[in-house]
Write a protein that holds these residues in place. Structure first.
Motif, PDB file in Angstrom:
ATOM      1  N   LEU A 206     -13.103  22.715  -5.581  1.00  0.00           N
ATOM      2  CA  LEU A 206     -13.016  21.357  -5.055  1.00  0.00           C
ATOM      3  C   LEU A 206     -12.605  20.402  -6.168  1.00  0.00           C
ATOM      4  N   HIS A 207     -11.598  19.581  -5.868  1.00  0.00           N
ATOM      5  CA  HIS A 207     -11.169  18.551  -6.816  1.00  0.00           C
ATOM      6  C   HIS A 207     -10.423  17.478  -6.026  1.00  0.00           C
ATOM      7  N   GLU A 208      -9.706  16.619  -6.739  1.00  0.00           N
ATOM      8  CA  GLU A 208      -8.900  15.600  -6.092  1.00  0.00           C
ATOM      9  C   GLU A 208      -7.554  15.491  -6.796  1.00  0.00           C
ATOM     10  N   ALA A 209      -6.585  14.858  -6.123  1.00  0.00           N
ATOM     11  CA  ALA A 209      -5.251  14.673  -6.682  1.00  0.00           C
ATOM     12  C   ALA A 209      -4.749  13.280  -6.353  1.00  0.00           C
ATOM     13  N   ASP A 210      -3.907  12.763  -7.228  1.00  0.00           N
ATOM     14  CA  ASP A 210      -3.236  11.475  -7.029  1.00  0.00           C
ATOM     15  C   ASP A 210      -4.243  10.361  -6.754  1.00  0.00           C
ATOM     16  N   LEU A 211      -5.186  10.196  -7.664  1.00  0.00           N
ATOM     17  CA  LEU A 211      -6.174   9.119  -7.562  1.00  0.00           C
ATOM     18  C   LEU A 211      -5.527   7.806  -7.994  1.00  0.00           C
ATOM     19  N   LYS A 212      -5.331   6.901  -7.058  1.00  0.00           N
ATOM     20  CA  LYS A 212      -4.667   5.631  -7.364  1.00  0.00           C
ATOM     21  C   LYS A 212      -5.677   4.556  -7.733  1.00  0.00           C
ATOM     22  N   THR A 213      -6.691   4.360  -6.908  1.00  0.00           N
ATOM     23  CA  THR A 213      -7.709   3.343  -7.165  1.00  0.00           C
ATOM     24  C   THR A 213      -9.071   3.895  -6.750  1.00  0.00           C
ATOM     25  N   GLY A 214     -10.110   3.160  -7.091  1.00  0.00           N
ATOM     26  CA  GLY A 214     -11.449   3.580  -6.718  1.00  0.00           C
ATOM     27  C   GLY A 214     -12.082   4.484  -7.758  1.00  0.00           C
ATOM     28  N   GLU A 215     -13.283   4.914  -7.469  1.00  0.00           N
ATOM     29  CA  GLU A 215     -14.017   5.763  -8.405  1.00  0.00           C
ATOM     30  C   GLU A 215     -13.473   7.183  -8.399  1.00  0.00           C
ATOM     31  N   PRO A 216     -13.379   7.807  -9.564  1.00  0.00           N
ATOM     32  CA  PRO A 216     -13.032   9.234  -9.599  1.00  0.00           C
ATOM     33  C   PRO A 216     -14.069  10.052  -8.830  1.00  0.00           C
ATOM     34  N   LEU A 217     -13.626  11.187  -8.324  1.00  0.00           N
ATOM     35  CA  LEU A 217     -14.448  12.016  -7.453  1.00  0.00           C
ATOM     36  C   LEU A 217     -15.779  12.392  -8.095  1.00  0.00           C
ATOM     37  N   LEU A 218     -16.831  12.245  -7.314  1.00  0.00           N
ATOM     38  CA  LEU A 218     -18.170  12.686  -7.673  1.00  0.00           C
ATOM     39  C   LEU A 218     -18.748  13.356  -6.435  1.00  0.00           C
ATOM     40  N   LEU A 219     -19.382  14.513  -6.626  1.00  0.00           N
ATOM     41  CA  LEU A 219     -19.930  15.283  -5.511  1.00  0.00           C
ATOM     42  C   LEU A 219     -21.453  15.225  -5.534  1.00  0.00           C
ATOM     43  N   SER A 220     -22.040  15.178  -4.348  1.00  0.00           N
ATOM     44  CA  SER A 220     -23.496  15.157  -4.231  1.00  0.00           C
ATOM     45  C   SER A 220     -23.937  16.268  -3.290  1.00  0.00           C
ATOM     46  N   SER A 221     -24.988  16.983  -3.679  1.00  0.00           N
ATOM     47  CA  SER A 221     -25.453  18.139  -2.920  1.00  0.00           C
ATOM     48  C   SER A 221     -26.558  17.764  -1.941  1.00  0.00           C
ATOM     49  N   LEU A 222     -26.425  18.272  -0.712  1.00  0.00           N
ATOM     50  CA  LEU A 222     -27.539  18.268   0.234  1.00  0.00           C
ATOM     51  C   LEU A 222     -28.145  19.664   0.154  1.00  0.00           C
ATOM     52  N   LYS A 223     -29.082  19.845  -0.703  1.00  0.00           N
ATOM     53  CA  LYS A 223     -29.502  21.113  -1.286  1.00  0.00           C
ATOM     54  C   LYS A 223     -29.547  22.295  -0.327  1.00  0.00           C
ATOM     55  N   GLU A 224     -30.577  22.429   0.476  1.00  0.00           N
ATOM     56  CA  GLU A 224     -30.746  23.648   1.258  1.00  0.00           C
ATOM     57  C   GLU A 224     -29.723  23.813   2.368  1.00  0.00           C
ATOM     58  N   GLU A 225     -28.968  22.742   2.652  1.00  0.00           N
ATOM     59  CA  GLU A 225     -28.001  22.802   3.744  1.00  0.00           C
ATOM     60  C   GLU A 225     -26.662  23.393   3.318  1.00  0.00           C
ATOM     61  N   ARG A 226     -26.486  23.674   2.017  1.00  0.00           N
ATOM     62  CA  ARG A 226     -25.216  24.205   1.493  1.00  0.00           C
ATOM     63  C   ARG A 226     -24.070  23.234   1.784  1.00  0.00           C
ATOM     64  N   VAL A 227     -24.364  21.944   1.668  1.00  0.00           N
ATOM     65  CA  VAL A 227     -23.391  20.896   1.969  1.00  0.00           C
ATOM     66  C   VAL A 227     -23.218  20.015   0.737  1.00  0.00           C
ATOM     67  N   PHE A 228     -21.953  19.701   0.429  1.00  0.00           N
ATOM     68  CA  PHE A 228     -21.646  18.732  -0.605  1.00  0.00           C
ATOM     69  C   PHE A 228     -20.881  17.584   0.034  1.00  0.00           C
ATOM     70  N   LYS A 229     -21.172  16.373  -0.411  1.00  0.00           N
ATOM     71  CA  LYS A 229     -20.476  15.215   0.127  1.00  0.00           C
ATOM     72  C   LYS A 229     -19.846  14.429  -1.018  1.00  0.00           C
ATOM     73  N   VAL A 230     -18.846  13.635  -0.681  1.00  0.00           N
ATOM     74  CA  VAL A 230     -18.204  12.769  -1.664  1.00  0.00           C
ATOM     75  C   VAL A 230     -19.130  11.593  -1.938  1.00  0.00           C
ATOM     76  N   ALA A 231     -19.587  11.483  -3.189  1.00  0.00           N
ATOM     77  CA  ALA A 231     -20.499  10.399  -3.557  1.00  0.00           C
ATOM     78  C   ALA A 231     -19.750   9.186  -4.091  1.00  0.00           C
ATOM     79  N   SER A 232     -18.515   9.364  -4.547  1.00  0.00           N
ATOM     80  CA  SER A 232     -17.717   8.232  -5.012  1.00  0.00           C
ATOM     81  C   SER A 232     -17.142   7.501  -3.808  1.00  0.00           C
TER      82      SER A 232
END
Length: 639
Positions: A206-232
């Motif tokens: 998982l990554h990002e490409a062509d970031l023009k504006t805003g915060e660079p990608l940061l991922l946050s874990s929803l632990k036991e659910e095996r889910v990651f969400k975009v925190a930026s």
């Protein structure tokens, strides 16, 4: 229900190569080779979700997309209407420099256009654009220019809901990578790149490409659910807004992701002429400081040592010398003038001397000097002096501010025909070397002599599968002074935990437009075959291929020049014997020179032991090589 929906979408995709739609609002897009699929549908609440499958196996299950506005709620919401359009692209990208001379640029694209109900306040239109390539998928959000008003954002709603409790590794700043961790054990925020093993032949990142504006990608874990969400998140959505691409790389091996160009392909073509950009090997004055030769010469960061380094670079065909900090005064002193302070007259002299010898000179610039004095004037003056590039260090600010400042410096360097290298906690690379080929490398790692807490064999063979997926790395590999005991060098004088063969191998394995090597000429000349291996690294590469490897264990890399094939292998703390296939060779007979760890070599106790062998090979052959603990191997195959 998920399985039924997935099979329905797959049946549609088998008939229609780009997308399908039913009355239930289900859509899909497949990669050109039909191995990767993205399906989009509504969840039980009427909001849209996507899923991702590879080779018929669902790896990411129904995952939310969109934004949550502070006033509007979900964008797009369940009552928004949607329409779909599809397209495909089949082209070739010929980079100024990179892992290979030509790159196939092939993808299928699905665009979903959402319209809010009449009378909606704020954003009333948004598009989600999905692309499927052979080596991954990506999607981004686009707000049309005519899309009403702006809206403050509470959060981006993008998530990655993994189908299993996979194993993951993460970038970890200037420390050893996090992982291997089970997804269910990960908690809190993590920085990309996130590299995932989902099966024996299923790898993702998982990554990002062509970031023009805003915060660079940061991922946050929803632990036991095996889910990651975009925190930026962006500060606000407004007409004309274009998000970064949310990228899911895929490979049947981790090496396929190392070899990918997906991040670059998701960035715009360059504007203007960049034919002046020349990648290559560079010598460096920071680590030589304090080194004493057998004849009594002491290297310092001064003109006499610079001359010796330029002469050495010229003899070996190395393109550059990098001058590091404090040449214009103490780097963190706001009174140090980057145009007139310190050794500026000697710097001008070495620039002239380097020009005569065919060696370009890079100049260091600290963020203090970069902001305290007009950056436009500073970079323009460096160019007029004849500098080849700028190494920019210790940038301050929030991640969003650093990204904007990085973009500005990169653009100004390009306008002044300067290469640029960002150090000391830089913003992560996201494929910008396509748009800005002068953005030639970045310390998105810990330069290996800067901290022995990360200078471990296992760190290198992890970072190449995590950090290096983001883009070219300046890791400063290639230390040949591996004697036992502390050295006389001014900075980080501890013994180096590596073997001399592994150090040479790492210079090839690490993808970078500027391979900055840290040692003095006399140490390189002690190992003539390995020095010639460094000199043989004449970029740009014709072809690159990761031949073998396992995350955290070992890697084998092949890079092709106009005249020969170079192969390098590196291992973790464990010794191992590899059988390296030569199937990439065209028909014919070849001679290979092998530079191997000595039988008694060890990264802690016997680092300098090495041996050289030659043999004849053909394309169907395999090379049997033994890597010492913490060791490596280097090979040259003449065309």
């Amino acid at each position: 229900m998920k399985k039924v929906l997935f099979l329905f979408v797959m049946a549609c995709l088998a008939v229609v190569p780009y997308s399908c739609q039913s009355s239930a609002g289900r859509f899909g897009v497949v990669s050109p080779d039909k191995a990767l699929e993205v399906s989009v549908s509504k969840d039980s609440s009427g909001l849209y979700v996507y899923s991702f499958a590879a080779q018929g196996e669902e790896l990411i299950t129904a995952s939310p997309v969109g934004f949550k506005g502070k006033h509007q709620g979900m964008i797009p919401d369940a009552d928004w209407t949607v329409s779909a359009s599809t397209s495909s692209h089949d082209g070739v990208w010929k980079p100024v420099w990179g892992k290979r001379k030509e790159v196939k640029d092939q993808y299928n694209e699905l665009t979903l256009s959402f319209d809010a109900p009449e009378g909606e306040q704020g954003i009333d239109q948004i598009q989600i654009v999905f692309r499927a390539y052979k080596d991954g998928i990506a999607f981004r959000y686009v707000v049309p220019q005519e899309a009403g008003h702006s809206e403050e954002i509470e959060c981006e709603h993008t998530q990655y809901c993994f189908a299993g409790d996979y194993t993951a590794w993460f970038y970890n700043g200037e420390y050893h990578n996090l992982g291997p961790d089970k997804l269910s054990d990960v908690e809190g925020e993590r920085q990309p790149v996130m590299t995932i093993q989902a099966g024996e032949h299923q790898f993702m990142a998982l990554h990002e490409a062509d970031l023009k504006t805003g915060e660079p990608l940061l991922l946050s874990s929803l632990k036991e659910e095996r889910v990651f969400k975009v925190a930026s998140k962006p500060a606000r959505l407004e007409p004309g807004y274009v998000s970064a691409w949310r990228v899911i790389l895929h490979g049947k091996t981790p090496g396929e992701m190392v070899d990918s160009h997906l991040l670059e392909l998701l960035n715009p073509e360059p504007a203007g002429d960049f034919s002046w950009v020349k990648p290559g090997v560079a010598v460096w004055d920071w680590r030589i400081n304090g080194a004493i030769t057998d004849d009594g010469f002491t290297y310092t960061m001064t003109y006499p040592s610079w001359v010796r380094m330029v002469d050495f670079a010229s003899e070996q065909g190395f393109k550059y010398l990098v001058l590091d900090a404090n040449w214009y005064g103490p780097e963190f002193d706001d009174k140090s003038d980057p145009l007139s302070g310190g050794k500026v007259n000697d710097v001008k002299r070495i620039l002239e001397y380097g020009k005569k010898k065919g060696v370009g000179i890079w100049l260091y610039l600290n963020d203090v000097g970069g902001r305290q004095y007009p950056i436009e004037e500073t970079l323009k003056q460096y160019s007029e002096w004849g500098a080849a590039g700028v190494k920019y260090g210790f940038m301050n600010g929030t991640p969003e501010e650093k990204n904007a400042w990085t973009q500005q410096i990169t653009r100004l360097c390009a306008e002044n025909k300067l290469l640029v290298d960002f150090h000391d906690g830089p913003v992560h690379p996201y494929g910008q070397m396509r748009t800005w080929p002068n953005a030639i490398t970045r310390e998105y790692c810990q330069a290996q002599l800067d901290a022995h807490r990360v200078f471990e064999p296992k760190t290198f063979v992890t970072a190449v599968y995590v950090n290096m997926l983001a883009g070219p790395l300046d890791m400063n590999n290639g230390m040949f002074d591996l004697r036992q005991g502390n050295t006389t060098r001014v900075d980080e004088n501890q013994p180096v935990p590596s073997t001399v063969v592994s150090e040479a191998a790492r210079t090839l394995i690490t993808f970078s437009g500027a391979t900055i090597i840290p040692d003095i000429p006399e140490m390189y000349r002690k190992y003539p075959e390995l020095l010639d291996f460094l000199s043989a690294q004449q970029m740009p590469w014709v072809e690159s291929k990761t031949l073998m490897g396992e995350i955290g264990k070992y890697i084998v890399m092949m890079r092709e020049t106009d005249t020969e094939y170079l192969i390098a292998a590196a291992t973790n703390e464990e010794a191992r014997t590899l059988s390296i296939p030569l199937a990439f060779l065209p028909e014919g007979n070849y001679t290979v020179q092998l530079m191997l760890d000595g039988e008694d070599a060890h990264y802690l106790t016997n680092r300098e032991s090495y041996q050289v062998k030659t043999r004849e090979v053909q394309p169907g052959d395999s090379l049997q090589v033994r890597l010492a603990p913490g060791g490596g191997a280097c090979m040259r195959i003449k065309k």
